[in-house]
Design an enzyme around this catalytic site. Sequence first.
Site, PDB file in Angstrom:
ATOM      1  N   GLU A 282      36.102  31.501  20.973  1.00 32.11           N
ATOM      2  CA  GLU A 282      35.426  31.917  22.339  1.00 32.11           C
ATOM      3  C   GLU A 282      33.914  31.311  22.359  1.00 32.11           C
ATOM      4  OE1 GLU A 282      37.424  33.622  20.704  1.00 32.11           O
ATOM      5  OE2 GLU A 282      38.609  35.118  21.868  1.00 32.11           O
TER       6      GLU A 282
ATOM      7  N   GLU B 280      43.277  38.041  18.485  1.00 35.57           N
ATOM      8  CA  GLU B 280      43.076  39.316  18.822  1.00 35.57           C
ATOM      9  C   GLU B 280      44.328  40.125  18.832  1.00 35.57           C
ATOM     10  OE1 GLU B 280      40.271  38.285  21.798  1.00 35.57           O
ATOM     11  OE2 GLU B 280      38.778  39.644  20.952  1.00 35.57           O
TER      12      GLU B 280
ATOM     13  N   ALA C 169      43.060  34.264  26.047  1.00 33.11           N
ATOM     14  CA  ALA C 169      43.281  34.621  27.342  1.00 33.11           C
ATOM     15  C   ALA C 169      43.532  33.218  28.215  1.00 33.11           C
ATOM     16  CB  ALA C 169      41.912  35.162  27.627  1.00 33.11           C
TER      17      ALA C 169
ATOM     18  N   GLY D 225      41.920  35.663  22.360  1.00 32.33           N
ATOM     19  CA  GLY D 225      42.848  36.637  22.591  1.00 32.33           C
ATOM     20  C   GLY D 225      44.225  36.735  21.885  1.00 32.33           C
TER      21      GLY D 225
HETATM   22  C1  3H9 Z   1      39.717  34.428  24.996  1.00 29.23           C
HETATM   23  O1  3H9 Z   1      40.654  34.505  24.514  1.00 29.23           O
HETATM   24  C2  3H9 Z   1      38.749  35.575  25.522  1.00 29.23           C
HETATM   25  C3  3H9 Z   1      39.330  36.852  24.858  1.00 29.23           C
HETATM   26  O2  3H9 Z   1      38.463  37.033  23.375  1.00 29.23           O
HETATM   27  C4  3H9 Z   1      39.248  38.137  25.482  1.00 29.23           C
HETATM   28  C5  3H9 Z   1      38.896  38.351  26.626  1.00 29.23           C
HETATM   29  C6  3H9 Z   1      38.810  39.676  27.238  1.00 29.23           C
HETATM   30  N1  3H9 Z   1      43.751  29.335  29.441  1.00 29.23           N
HETATM   31  O3  3H9 Z   1      43.933  21.302  25.060  1.00 29.23           O
HETATM   32  P1  3H9 Z   1      45.282  20.772  25.284  1.00 29.23           P
HETATM   33  C7  3H9 Z   1      45.654  24.419  29.116  1.00 29.23           C
HETATM   34  S1  3H9 Z   1      38.918  32.908  25.748  1.00 29.23           S
HETATM   35  C8  3H9 Z   1      44.084  28.262  30.248  1.00 29.23           C
HETATM   36  O4  3H9 Z   1      45.439  19.543  26.267  1.00 29.23           O
HETATM   37  P2  3H9 Z   1      46.300  20.702  22.939  1.00 29.23           P
HETATM   38  C9  3H9 Z   1      44.572  22.935  29.097  1.00 29.23           C
HETATM   39  O5  3H9 Z   1      43.711  23.001  30.113  1.00 29.23           O
HETATM   40  C10 3H9 Z   1      40.196  31.631  25.268  1.00 29.23           C
HETATM   41  N2  3H9 Z   1      44.731  27.061  30.057  1.00 29.23           N
HETATM   42  O6  3H9 Z   1      46.309  20.717  24.393  1.00 29.23           O
HETATM   43  C11 3H9 Z   1      45.439  21.828  29.279  1.00 29.23           C
HETATM   44  O7  3H9 Z   1      45.980  21.852  30.420  1.00 29.23           O
HETATM   45  P3  3H9 Z   1      46.438  20.521  31.344  1.00 29.23           P
HETATM   46  C12 3H9 Z   1      40.064  31.313  23.578  1.00 29.23           C
HETATM   47  C13 3H9 Z   1      44.616  26.644  28.780  1.00 29.23           C
HETATM   48  O8  3H9 Z   1      47.661  20.643  22.306  1.00 29.23           O
HETATM   49  C14 3H9 Z   1      46.904  22.352  28.455  1.00 29.23           C
HETATM   50  O9  3H9 Z   1      46.689  23.860  28.299  1.00 29.23           O
HETATM   51  N3  3H9 Z   1      41.154  30.353  23.658  1.00 29.23           N
HETATM   52  C15 3H9 Z   1      44.150  27.484  27.852  1.00 29.23           C
HETATM   53  O10 3H9 Z   1      45.426  19.428  22.564  1.00 29.23           O
HETATM   54  C16 3H9 Z   1      46.909  21.623  27.060  1.00 29.23           C
HETATM   55  O11 3H9 Z   1      45.666  21.896  26.488  1.00 29.23           O
HETATM   56  C17 3H9 Z   1      40.705  29.058  23.436  1.00 29.23           C
HETATM   57  O12 3H9 Z   1      39.465  28.810  23.736  1.00 29.23           O
HETATM   58  C18 3H9 Z   1      43.633  28.686  27.882  1.00 29.23           C
HETATM   59  N4  3H9 Z   1      43.381  29.434  26.924  1.00 29.23           N
HETATM   60  O13 3H9 Z   1      45.478  21.820  22.280  1.00 29.23           O
HETATM   61  C19 3H9 Z   1      41.493  27.958  23.325  1.00 29.23           C
HETATM   62  N5  3H9 Z   1      43.979  26.696  26.684  1.00 29.23           N
HETATM   63  O14 3H9 Z   1      47.759  20.124  30.627  1.00 29.23           O
HETATM   64  C20 3H9 Z   1      41.464  26.719  24.102  1.00 29.23           C
HETATM   65  C21 3H9 Z   1      44.644  25.346  27.089  1.00 29.23           C
HETATM   66  O15 3H9 Z   1      46.641  21.033  32.865  1.00 29.23           O
HETATM   67  N6  3H9 Z   1      42.574  25.833  24.198  1.00 29.23           N
HETATM   68  N7  3H9 Z   1      45.086  25.407  28.295  1.00 29.23           N
HETATM   69  O16 3H9 Z   1      45.104  19.685  31.251  1.00 29.23           O
HETATM   70  C22 3H9 Z   1      42.645  25.020  22.921  1.00 29.23           C
HETATM   71  O17 3H9 Z   1      41.875  24.805  22.249  1.00 29.23           O
HETATM   72  C23 3H9 Z   1      43.616  24.065  23.191  1.00 29.23           C
HETATM   73  O18 3H9 Z   1      44.062  23.841  24.315  1.00 29.23           O
HETATM   74  C24 3H9 Z   1      44.710  24.167  21.867  1.00 29.23           C
HETATM   75  C25 3H9 Z   1      45.951  23.168  22.492  1.00 29.23           C
HETATM   76  C26 3H9 Z   1      44.322  24.112  20.539  1.00 29.23           C
HETATM   77  C27 3H9 Z   1      45.224  25.385  22.368  1.00 29.23           C
END
Ligand code: 3H9
Length: 689
Positions: free
Chosen positions: A127, A107, A65, A104
Amino acid sequence: MQLTTMVSYENMQGVAVVTVDNPPVNALSQGVRQGLLEGVNKALADDAVQAIVIHCAGRTFIAGADITEFASGPAEPSLRDMLELMDGAGKPVIAAIHGTALGGGLETALCCHYRVAAPGARLGLPEVKLGLLPGAGGTQRLPRVVGVEKALQMVTSGVPIGAVEALEAGLVDEIVEGDLLPGALAFGHQIVARGAALPRIRDRDDRLQEAREDPAVFEQFRRSIARKSRGFIAPEYNIRCIEAAVSQPFDEGMKTEARLFTELMRSPQAAAQQYFFFAERQAARIPDIPRDTPELPIARVGVIGAGTMGGGIAMNMVNVGIPVTLVETSQEALERGLGVIRGNYDNTARKGRLSEADVVQRMGLINGSLQLQELAQCDLVIEAVFENMEVKKDIFRRLDAIVKPGAILASNTSALDLNEIASATARPESVIGLHFFSPANVMKLLEVVRGDATAREVIKTCMGFARRIDKVPVLVGVCHGFVGNRILFARQTQAQQLALEGAPPHQVDRVLYEFGFPMGAFQMSDLAGLDIGWNAETSRGETIRDRLCEAGRRGQKTGAGYYDYDENRKPTPAPLVAELYTEFAARAGIIQRDIADQEILERCLLPMINEGAKILEEGIAIRASDIDVVYVYGYGWPVYRGGPMYYANSLGLDTVLARLRHYWQQSGDDFWRPSRLLVELAEKGGRFS
Ligand code: 3H9
């Protein structure tokens, strides 16, 4: 054709390809949900389409999400509505996964009939790390595919699994070697040709049976993660959802999940953990260093000192395949250091987390030496000898004459003046602090210390290099103790004062432990060793530490310090230490008293906040959130409380100021004088930002 700015649609030989393109991580922003909904509807309505592939542009499948939307609340269509449409689709829907399918994103994939993945793909429900649970069916569908135990592990750890493991667990139907999209299309055509069924995960029950017959599995699991998850609420909520998957029909389970998700979403822990997610990423941004600043290549690293720190530092490099020259002054010290490293790797191998071949390969990357000369060709040299300015300056002077021009010369000093160290060289622009935290091969934090003359490329290189060796770097300026230790000194001062006034070390430690730290102030000193910076020759029994060290009580390693330790290193309060505090209190004219836990907590934490504010005021840290990152990754501040500066905001800065003034007035000690920045912010109703 473009459906929304973030989603496009194309009919490829009877298979509709719906492509998400929402950089950087294809989060499920409103435009993505809208586009996917329209894309699937369009494909279902088109007789020329027989199957649907959900695919992503860029470096990853949907990573979850959109966290930035959480604060404003979800806009239509909801993720659940979108997923319901996919789940009930009358044509096969196939997720084509590369990069990471997280939260998400996974999911979404779980609502497809089939999942194919690139070999490097990773799938998970992280999450819990944001203080949440998967709120779009993840907790109900995942155990139906991978079984209850694996699902419990995945949702409570948040750690993703790789494509091969996912294939074995049934989470992925096929791994596509070569280009993913053509592979997914071929898979789709096969499904159509076979007239294969449209399996819906919600209808599956087989993987739940075992837990239905043995519900004790949940209690066992709770016990197994109790230590790791202490203080966090999200892991327990995740477990309850999986329990619901087992004990309730699917639709009821979905309702339970939705209810618990909403509760968590409103919790202070989720707010703190989401704040921290962005804080960590923000720390990588250095305002005066443009993104296009070149980085220097680092192919070979030198480490000076094979003690606990130097050895741990060297392990970081060889863990990611970077060769290291490790220099010591005597053969004996070198062999001891190499032996400790070898022992660490052997331990990891015994636990099955490393193969014998890996151990051999890593040890093979370390070249032990007694000659500084051998560092001549290193791109980065890290000095990790004991904390003595003259010794460090001497080493830097010699390095300056040996190491090739352009190489980075780093000190692992935890408190000394980096500018003075740099002044021993003719190239202060190449000198930087790289302050690792003990154990250096485990702790994630790296304080990158910028001297007055440190060049931008050197800073940029070290920030990037830190990520290469799997550290979280935070850039700080020069002052005694930098950010982390300077704030710690403030806390330790009060911990000592509290003990003098009558709160025994084990009470102070208990209060800090209950707040969420992995250990208290005195336990931490015992672990580090009381003799760090202590000198037997000059010690005159003037402080409690002197007396303890003189008595051979130098911390855990000697079986005694502030505590007595048994052979399993289990601490018990030491009567001798209580007597020492009573003696020193009497000498200082302090009448000991019972001290309430709340006072202990305030007197330990408020000085940390105040010191943090001074650090900001002086420009030693770039932003308040950087201090929080230092504290969570370097000192075990519980992430569900955000960090000291976030915690201050949550208390209210006016409250923080009032309590600091209270203790200032009560003690008459200028230690409590509030920082100017704190006063300014509190008086105008502001926050650390
Ligand atoms: C969810 O899904 C809830 C659902 O169950 C249901 C709801 C009803 N959103 O980490 P990085 C940005 S909760 C917005 O440096 P990497 C991050 O801030 C979500 N922004 O890259 C950064 O911005 P900036 C569950 C996001 O290659 C840029 O992307 N998912 C999100 O080292 C690059 O990120 C997670 O918790 C997001 N979801 O790693 C996954 N994710 O460049 C969270 C990232 O401006 N994300 N950004 O600083 C991660 O674990 C890592 O970002 C990922 C990439 C592994 C994807």
